[in-house]
Write an enzyme that holds these catalytic residues in place. Structure first.
Site, PDB file in Angstrom:
ATOM      1  N   VAL A 144      -7.567 -69.429  -4.317  1.00  0.00           N
ATOM      2  CA  VAL A 144      -8.672 -68.890  -5.113  1.00  0.00           C
ATOM      3  C   VAL A 144      -9.062 -69.917  -6.174  1.00  0.00           C
ATOM      4  O   VAL A 144      -8.211 -70.369  -6.944  1.00  0.00           O
ATOM      5  CB  VAL A 144      -8.234 -67.577  -5.806  1.00  0.00           C
ATOM      6  CG1 VAL A 144      -9.386 -66.983  -6.594  1.00  0.00           C
ATOM      7  CG2 VAL A 144      -7.696 -66.587  -4.792  1.00  0.00           C
ATOM      8  N   VAL A 161      -3.799 -70.957  -6.868  1.00  0.00           N
ATOM      9  CA  VAL A 161      -5.049 -71.286  -7.572  1.00  0.00           C
ATOM     10  C   VAL A 161      -5.535 -72.669  -7.149  1.00  0.00           C
ATOM     11  O   VAL A 161      -4.743 -73.601  -7.009  1.00  0.00           O
ATOM     12  CB  VAL A 161      -4.913 -71.204  -9.115  1.00  0.00           C
ATOM     13  CG1 VAL A 161      -4.817 -69.770  -9.569  1.00  0.00           C
ATOM     14  CG2 VAL A 161      -3.761 -72.021  -9.636  1.00  0.00           C
ATOM     15  N   LYS A 162      -6.846 -72.756  -6.943  1.00  0.00           N
ATOM     16  CA  LYS A 162      -7.439 -74.036  -6.555  1.00  0.00           C
ATOM     17  C   LYS A 162      -7.916 -74.755  -7.814  1.00  0.00           C
ATOM     18  O   LYS A 162      -8.728 -74.210  -8.582  1.00  0.00           O
ATOM     19  CB  LYS A 162      -8.635 -73.803  -5.624  1.00  0.00           C
ATOM     20  CG  LYS A 162      -8.228 -73.577  -4.181  1.00  0.00           C
ATOM     21  CD  LYS A 162      -9.439 -73.279  -3.344  1.00  0.00           C
ATOM     22  CE  LYS A 162      -9.680 -74.331  -2.285  1.00  0.00           C
ATOM     23  NZ  LYS A 162     -10.815 -73.973  -1.408  1.00  0.00           N
ATOM     24  N   ILE A 163      -7.406 -75.945  -7.979  1.00  0.00           N
ATOM     25  CA  ILE A 163      -7.746 -76.752  -9.152  1.00  0.00           C
ATOM     26  C   ILE A 163      -8.351 -78.071  -8.645  1.00  0.00           C
ATOM     27  O   ILE A 163      -7.773 -78.709  -7.758  1.00  0.00           O
ATOM     28  CB  ILE A 163      -6.472 -77.054  -9.992  1.00  0.00           C
ATOM     29  CG1 ILE A 163      -5.759 -75.741 -10.416  1.00  0.00           C
ATOM     30  CG2 ILE A 163      -6.799 -77.930 -11.188  1.00  0.00           C
ATOM     31  CD1 ILE A 163      -6.498 -74.886 -11.409  1.00  0.00           C
TER      32      ILE A 163
END
Ligand code: G3P
Length: 217
Positions: free
Chosen positions: A57, A83-85
């Site tokens: 996400v 989490v997409k960073i």
């Protein structure tokens, strides 16, 4: 190589789960907005409940502090959230903080070996080289996947997994598997194409026709 589905479409995800071949999902803001989603959190939570695997996400803010705060918040939505960073200097700082807190990071929008290597060193669980977008500008996207896999293999202390992303057609999946990518995240149309072969269809029709002839006797 494992297969993730690259979509935020609930029907596609449910159908792919029935096939028994996907072990995770990746989303991004473009994919979510395409679905006209009103409640971001509710949609992601639903996806997390359908697929018992990592669900990536994207963090939707800029700046180290806001990204960390939002990533922490998103990570509470479900136990299988990743989490997409983005692969920027700020993203590295964010990744190293989150990794120390045990929050899984998919270091995304990776277009070079250097970005992937730094993401891995910062503690990312996954790095996502975007193959199709590199191809689009005349580069060899799959070569970047091969380079990342090759270099990570040389350093056994790196446990970061490589997700071949921005997959546009089944040949990308073949090449990613041969390159040793841990995962390919594929749009639904590519997943559908992966199982299709005209000779299989012809073979099934012939077998059934032959069987009908015998069974009539
Ligand atoms: O997984 C990343 C993917 O969603 C990007 O794909 O086709 O927009 O380059 P594409």
């Amino acid at each position: 190589m494992r297969i993730f589905l690259d979509t935020a479409n609930i029907d596609q995800i449910k159908q792919a789960v029935k096939l028994g071949v996907i072990s995770g999902v990746t989303t991004n803001p473009s994919l979510v907005s395409k679905e006209g989603v009103a409640d971001y959190a509710a949609t992601i939570k639903e996806i997390c409940s359908i697929v018992p695997g990592p669900i990536s996400v994207e963090v939707l803010v800029e700046g180290v502090k806001p990204m960390i705060e939002q990533a922490r918040q998103i990570s509470t939505w479900a136990p299988n959230i990743v989490v997409k960073i983005p692969a920027t200097a700020e993203g590295l700082e964010v990744t190293s903080v989150l990794a120390k807190e045990g929050i899984k990071v998919n270091f995304t929008l990776c277009f070079s070996l250097n970005q992937a290597l730094l993401g891995a060193r910062a503690g990312a669980t996954y790095v996502s080289p975007f193959v199709g977008r590199l191809d689009d500008i005349g580069h060899d996207g799959m070569q970047v996947v091969k380079d990342i896999v090759g270099v990570f293999q040389k350093y056994p202390e790196i446990h970061t997994e490589v997700i071949a992303a921005s997959v546009r057609h089944p040949e990308h999946c073949v090449a990613a598997a041969k390159a040793g990518a841990h995962i390919a995240t594929v749009p639904n149309n590519v997943l559908v194409q992966m199982i299709q072969h005209p000779l299989t269809d012809i073979g099934v029709s012939r077998f059934l026709a032959d069987w009908k002839r015998v069974s009539r006797k």
